[in-house]
Design a protein around this motif. Structure first.
Motif, PDB file in Angstrom:
ATOM      1  N   LEU A 119       0.813  -1.220   0.000  1.00  0.00           N
ATOM      2  CA  LEU A 119       0.000   0.000   0.000  1.00  0.00           C
ATOM      3  C   LEU A 119       0.845   1.268   0.000  1.00  0.00           C
ATOM      4  N   PHE A 120       1.872   1.313   0.844  1.00  0.00           N
ATOM      5  CA  PHE A 120       2.595   2.552   1.068  1.00  0.00           C
ATOM      6  C   PHE A 120       4.025   2.560   0.536  1.00  0.00           C
ATOM      7  N   GLY A 121       4.572   1.425   0.224  1.00  0.00           N
ATOM      8  CA  GLY A 121       5.963   1.356  -0.207  1.00  0.00           C
ATOM      9  C   GLY A 121       6.876   1.086   0.983  1.00  0.00           C
ATOM     10  N   LYS A 122       8.109   0.722   0.676  1.00  0.00           N
ATOM     11  CA  LYS A 122       9.052   0.358   1.734  1.00  0.00           C
ATOM     12  C   LYS A 122       9.590   1.601   2.438  1.00  0.00           C
ATOM     13  N   GLY A 123       9.582   1.572   3.775  1.00  0.00           N
ATOM     14  CA  GLY A 123      10.143   2.646   4.567  1.00  0.00           C
ATOM     15  C   GLY A 123       9.297   3.907   4.645  1.00  0.00           C
ATOM     16  N   ASN A 124       8.028   3.851   4.288  1.00  0.00           N
ATOM     17  CA  ASN A 124       7.171   5.031   4.312  1.00  0.00           C
ATOM     18  C   ASN A 124       6.612   5.238   5.717  1.00  0.00           C
TER      19      ASN A 124
END
Length: 72
Positions: free
Chosen positions: A41-46
């Motif tokens: 959903l948000f991407g890695k490390g967001n």
């Protein structure tokens, strides 16, 4: 008072058992874990994934508290 306490303990035991038996079943059926969904959903490390997780935990916690308070 004793009946209320017994109901709360029974609710806790049933909830705990459903998590213990439910999560492996969901894993076996191929349902992705929470970190996989948040990364998709948000991407890695967001940082918004963390905010979303905290909001979800608070929503569930207050919802359960409200149900318990209304039943007592």
């Amino acid at each position: 008072m004793e009946r209320k306490k017994r109901n709360l303990i029974l609710t806790f035991v049933i909830s705990f058992a459903s998590v213990i038996f439910g999560l492996p079943l969901l894993y076996t059926l191929g349902v992705p874990s929470g970190d996989v969904v948040l990364t998709a959903l948000f991407g890695k490390g967001n940082i918004w994934a963390l905010v979303f997780s905290v909001m979800l935990i608070l929503l569930v916690t207050f919802g359960v508290g409200k149900v318990i308070k209304s039943s007592t």
